[in-house]
Design an enzyme around this catalytic site. Sequence first.
Site, PDB file in Angstrom:
ATOM      1  CD  GLU A   1       0.822  -1.870   4.042  1.00 14.82           C
ATOM      2  OE1 GLU A   1       0.593  -2.457   2.968  1.00 14.82           O
ATOM      3  OE2 GLU A   1       0.230  -0.831   4.410  1.00 14.82           O
ATOM      4  CG  ASN A   2      -0.054  -7.422   6.828  1.00 18.62           C
ATOM      5  OD1 ASN A   2      -0.207  -6.976   5.693  1.00 18.62           O
ATOM      6  ND2 ASN A   2      -0.813  -8.364   7.313  1.00 18.62           N
TER       7      ASN A   2
END
Lengths: 224, 224, 217, 217
Positions: free
Chosen positions: D46-47
Amino acid sequence: MTKSKVVSLDTAMEKIKSGQCLMVPGFVNCGVPQTLIAGIIEKGYTDLDIISNNTSVKGKGIGKLVHENRIRHITCSHIGNNTETVEKVVNGEINVTFVPQGTLCERIRAGGAGIGGVLTPTGLGTIMQEGKQILEVDGKAYILELPLRADVALIHAWKADKMGNVIYHRTARNFNQIMASAADYVIVEAEEIVEIGELDPDIIVTPGCLVDMVVQARLEDRDE
Amino acid sequence: MTKSKVVSLDTAMEKIKSGQCLMVPGFVNCGVPQTLIAGIIEKGYTDLDIISNNTSVKGKGIGKLVHENRIRHITCSHIGNNTETVEKVVNGEINVTFVPQGTLCERIRAGGAGIGGVLTPTGLGTIMQEGKQILEVDGKAYILELPLRADVALIHAWKADKMGNVIYHRTARNFNQIMASAADYVIVEAEEIVEIGELDPDIIVTPGCLVDMVVQARLEDRDE
Amino acid sequence: MNKREFIAKRAARFFEDGDLVNLGIGMPTLCLNFLPEDVDVWVQSENGVIGLSGSPKEGEEVDIDIVDASGSVSTMRVGGCCFDSFTSFGLIRGGHVAVTVLGAYEVDQEGNLANWSIPGKTVAGMGGAMDLVSGAKKVIITSEHCDKKGNPKILKKCTLPLTAVNEVDYIITELCVLHRTEAGLILEELAPGVSVEEVVSKTDADLIIPDNIKSMV
Amino acid sequence: MNKREFIAKRAARFFEDGDLVNLGIGMPTLCLNFLPEDVDVWVQSENGVIGLSGSPKEGEEVDIDIVDASGSVSTMRVGGCCFDSFTSFGLIRGGHVAVTVLGAYEVDQEGNLANWSIPGKTVAGMGGAMDLVSGAKKVIITSEHCDKKGNPKILKKCTLPLTAVNEVDYIITELCVLHRTEAGLILEELAPGVSVEEVVSKTDADLIIPDNIKSMV
């Protein structure tokens, strides 16, 4: 290992059907997927529901679909560059739904990103707000605009690698990036198809995971 | 011709005041503007309202602001990596407002793009919907999430040119891009400052028009 | 200098150094020929570019993937950058465009603008005009004072479909500069040789006439 | 193979070739060690990255700007790409992530999940968990069947603050595979040597018991 998504134009065209909703990027005639449009013309697909910013110019780009009477309805922001589209809209041969260009962007992106709607000030107090919900936030009014999605998106890449990672060239990027996220099936035509790993991870704009097929764009389809 | 936006850390720090709302990007300790944080510590600014995804780890990155008691309130998605933040939140020394990470992204981007709100399915049926408006679209419920803006955004660039065009390296991009759009004043620290024209127009991620000042990042501020 | 150039030149004096500007086709784009010294602006175009620099000159390399808001091939300045349409309208709607200069069919004393549709006559669509007018920090209308038949274009209330409501800040014509404020339309400047009476007679809106009116040049 | 590996191995069989997957820290990440032959998946984090490939190996070049969802330095496969957090959650929320595998404090027969907060005990925050569970096409929970005190984690109704409502598709434990459908929780597979009675006794939810239950291996 990683499978190649490169297919022939013919194979890609099997994914399209008459009557479908297609997203077709391009600003006037820049960044338009001309080879895929040529494929649609050739295959005889018709009765199409098109989502695009405009319809290029007469007889070119998306204008080919207009000229060949393949479009039933179009959702766009502008048709003024194409006299033939204007004529067919006036004659009732094509239905048109106008959406302000920035709102069109928001709605397509919302469709691709699982967002149920966005509040925009654009069009407030104009005919664009008709039939739409108006919401007030912090004393300011906004129009609630809803997501748009399509069956298939036709994307024009500058370079694509064999797994579908894509980069665009200059203003040819326009609607390509968001449309590649908002359709059930995504077909990319690329001016150049390169090996996996040739595109720096930081400059890839459309990740391969969004792309189903990659087709070599044909130089002869390109008209400016 | 085009003026250079490059200034000293000291000059940049004059734009910040105690009590302000600052956006500070970074995922754990990756892509955090460490030189600008060092500048804030040095200048003694305190009582800050921070918008960030998290607070790095104990004593590092954003964690330095926690350690030095400079934060009054923080809007973020996660503090679990920093035991000291957890402690100060439990003791009531820092107020925290949790926002799901994807919603945090949407709210910041909305703040930077003039969008009055977005409808997201995230958090529906959880405590995240408390006090928020629920809207139904096509039979599906969504939470209306509102925009976030800040007084100043502190951005960590890999390379910036002298007019503030920015590129990022790998996952250090994270919240930098959207935060650079959503603050009244934007200060960039860059690992490398290059001449205007050195960055290809197609790979620039944050346009210089969003950036007010560029500062050379100091290697000694970087800790991993 | 013809009428259009005169208007464009005055509009250009609203630009500040470093401004990101979005210019409509025609008169608005002419502004770039009249930038004050020490003022350098960056041209944003809604199709996803900052730093447009006009049509390629004789012998200059042509990149057909660089087009302007009319779809014509253009060029880019060193330092410019490209992005997608979604990002482009985020910049516009988010107030990052300092000034937009646009034409008008009609504009009224409440700052309403009509410049995209004449029912029964045009079916072009609004393109990016609605976003630009509601998003840019300062909205400047450049227009001839009356239409081709000599009818006022500056009205009490627009009659054509609106582009945006209460958004216009300045109206610049070959006769005057009008500043739209909460109080109403202020006649701030007059072109050389133009009288207040001439402006009033050719305008179908209530004007606020200050004691001192500056010259447009 | 220990309990955790056994669970991860079963979860990995839900992956299809080419899937974009997002894996929680711990057991979920172990899945990558048990990919079926001919199945190649791409790990999304998700980063802002696709193609994470685990911690740098001894002697491998380290890029501290490549980190995983826990913030630890990682590596990338050839063909991966990086983007910003906004784009990343657009991919997640937009249903472009085929499968997410996550842990649970509690999960219930309605597909509700609680895995981010234990009031009075944790104040970590939900990070990206709520977006992932509501956004990914298929949500798989990997968890030991009971908690450390031997209490059921699979319940009629979660008691802890929820991560998402009605989103869980499969629950994989060391005892069984449960499929959450509109009809309820179906006991689809049993681990070798585990009886229906054992599962029922250790589960505090209504289970649908089909006539034929497959083996987990």
